[in-house]
Design a protein around this motif. Sequence first.
Motif, PDB file in Angstrom:
ATOM      1  N   ALA A 161      21.007   8.876  50.188  1.00 17.14           N
ATOM      2  CA  ALA A 161      22.414   9.106  49.883  1.00 17.14           C
ATOM      3  C   ALA A 161      22.631  10.352  49.034  1.00 17.14           C
ATOM      4  O   ALA A 161      21.756  10.763  48.276  1.00 17.14           O
ATOM      5  N   ASP A 162      23.820  10.933  49.176  1.00 18.93           N
ATOM      6  CA  ASP A 162      24.242  11.995  48.267  1.00 18.93           C
ATOM      7  C   ASP A 162      24.577  11.395  46.903  1.00 18.93           C
ATOM      8  O   ASP A 162      24.231  11.945  45.860  1.00 18.93           O
ATOM      9  N   ARG A 248      30.676  14.153  43.434  1.00 20.88           N
ATOM     10  CA  ARG A 248      30.459  15.122  44.512  1.00 20.88           C
ATOM     11  C   ARG A 248      30.787  16.543  44.034  1.00 20.88           C
ATOM     12  O   ARG A 248      30.020  17.484  44.289  1.00 20.88           O
ATOM     13  N   ALA A 249      31.915  16.684  43.349  1.00 18.24           N
ATOM     14  CA  ALA A 249      32.312  18.011  42.852  1.00 18.24           C
ATOM     15  C   ALA A 249      31.294  18.541  41.844  1.00 18.24           C
ATOM     16  O   ALA A 249      30.944  19.729  41.855  1.00 18.24           O
ATOM     17  N   TRP A 250      30.801  17.642  40.977  1.00 14.36           N
ATOM     18  CA  TRP A 250      29.799  18.041  39.973  1.00 14.36           C
ATOM     19  C   TRP A 250      28.528  18.522  40.676  1.00 14.36           C
ATOM     20  O   TRP A 250      27.945  19.546  40.295  1.00 14.36           O
ATOM     21  N   MET A 251      28.093  17.800  41.712  1.00 22.00           N
ATOM     22  CA  MET A 251      26.879  18.183  42.443  1.00 22.00           C
ATOM     23  C   MET A 251      27.049  19.517  43.162  1.00 22.00           C
ATOM     24  O   MET A 251      26.143  20.353  43.158  1.00 22.00           O
ATOM     25  N   ARG A 254      26.882  22.555  40.806  1.00 26.20           N
ATOM     26  CA  ARG A 254      25.577  22.861  40.210  1.00 26.20           C
ATOM     27  C   ARG A 254      24.440  22.981  41.230  1.00 26.20           C
ATOM     28  O   ARG A 254      23.281  23.119  40.857  1.00 26.20           O
ATOM     29  N   GLY A 255      24.760  22.900  42.510  1.00 29.44           N
ATOM     30  CA  GLY A 255      23.725  23.017  43.537  1.00 29.44           C
ATOM     31  C   GLY A 255      22.895  21.759  43.709  1.00 29.44           C
ATOM     32  O   GLY A 255      21.890  21.766  44.434  1.00 29.44           O
ATOM     33  N   VAL A 256      23.306  20.668  43.048  1.00 27.04           N
ATOM     34  CA  VAL A 256      22.535  19.416  43.119  1.00 27.04           C
ATOM     35  C   VAL A 256      22.646  18.785  44.509  1.00 27.04           C
ATOM     36  O   VAL A 256      21.679  18.215  45.026  1.00 27.04           O
ATOM     37  N   LEU A 257      23.816  18.902  45.117  1.00 24.92           N
ATOM     38  CA  LEU A 257      24.021  18.290  46.424  1.00 24.92           C
ATOM     39  C   LEU A 257      23.082  18.905  47.462  1.00 24.92           C
ATOM     40  O   LEU A 257      22.423  18.185  48.229  1.00 24.92           O
ATOM     41  N   ALA A 258      23.005  20.229  47.482  1.00 23.78           N
ATOM     42  CA  ALA A 258      22.110  20.907  48.429  1.00 23.78           C
ATOM     43  C   ALA A 258      20.659  20.526  48.175  1.00 23.78           C
ATOM     44  O   ALA A 258      19.887  20.300  49.122  1.00 23.78           O
ATOM     45  N   GLU A 259      20.290  20.409  46.897  1.00 18.62           N
ATOM     46  CA  GLU A 259      18.908  20.046  46.553  1.00 18.62           C
ATOM     47  C   GLU A 259      18.594  18.618  46.998  1.00 18.62           C
ATOM     48  O   GLU A 259      17.517  18.340  47.526  1.00 18.62           O
ATOM     49  N   ARG A 260      19.543  17.706  46.812  1.00 19.48           N
ATOM     50  CA  ARG A 260      19.332  16.319  47.255  1.00 19.48           C
ATOM     51  C   ARG A 260      19.166  16.254  48.767  1.00 19.48           C
ATOM     52  O   ARG A 260      18.361  15.479  49.282  1.00 19.48           O
ATOM     53  N   ARG A 261      19.950  17.048  49.471  1.00 16.31           N
ATOM     54  CA  ARG A 261      19.857  17.027  50.928  1.00 16.31           C
ATOM     55  C   ARG A 261      18.539  17.613  51.412  1.00 16.31           C
ATOM     56  O   ARG A 261      17.975  17.146  52.400  1.00 16.31           O
TER      57      ARG A 261
END
Length: 318
Positions: A161-162, A248-251, A254-261
């Motif tokens: 999950a994101d 989601r906006a926080w991720m 900070r590039g966290v969403l791309a890193e998680r994916r």
Amino acid sequence: MVDVPDLVEQARQGKPRAVARLISLVEGASPQLREVMAALAPLTGGAYVVGLTGSPGVGKSTSTSALVTAYRKIGKRVGVLAVDPSSPFSGGALLGDRVRMSDHASDPGVYIRSMATRGHLGGLAWSAPQAIRVLDAAGCEVILVETVGVGQSEVEIASQADTSVVLLAPGMGDGIQAAKAGILEIGDVYVVNKADRDGADATVRELNHMLGLGEARAAGDWRPPIVKTIAARAQGVDEVVEALEKHRAWMEERGVLAERRRARAAHEVETIAVTALRERIGDLRGDRRLGALAERIARGELDPYAAADELIAGITKG
């Protein structure tokens, strides 16, 4: 044989039968699965994946259904994957979740699917990411992945999950269970459901305390919020959606969403590779090479680690 390009095109148009067929190919590990995944790859990456987990009885299905309603109110297309334990007799999923979410059955903007883990290595990890990809390509903007919430699947959802939502309820000993299962490490949003019960405020306090005992957070780090809900009455659900959107906006910022994916993709590749190797090793049972290695170990001529290295070398060359 299935006409994969036609099936994918129909799924892109949001046709439920096509989506169902593609997910069935995933679950059945069809020989055409590689072709399906190759066709879907350019069409994915737009969906926001939310994992929901928690102990049995906390109201996961009711909460999932309430979240579907909330997201539909703001015009989002929603996919739901309810990942259930496999029936030991039929290998099929237990379909209680789909019964409880029947309110959305006639909504063309919602797709609901129960999936069985079928005992695969990693359970969730084997088929869920590929089914998520199908729903993503079919135009689902939000995908809710609900796990059965027993043992390893609680922690496993974090790799799929994101954003991970952990549900608890008062009076169920969830605080102690959360500490045992390690789910305090994976939650991005905590939901105390059935907040009209006695002990809801105490559960929130206990959670706050336990989260405070975790690693020190630097300025700007995400602090998981705790939201109280009564999902059966849709109370507090909009606040959960608000918390999810903030995360989601926080991720994204900070590039966290791309890193998680990226991490999710790496995990998926690893699972596929390990599963393929296990199948090839399974094929060696009764093979002369494995028997010869076992004989040498039994005679004390070879240690099992050296034998394993030799076996792996033979598999990868072959």
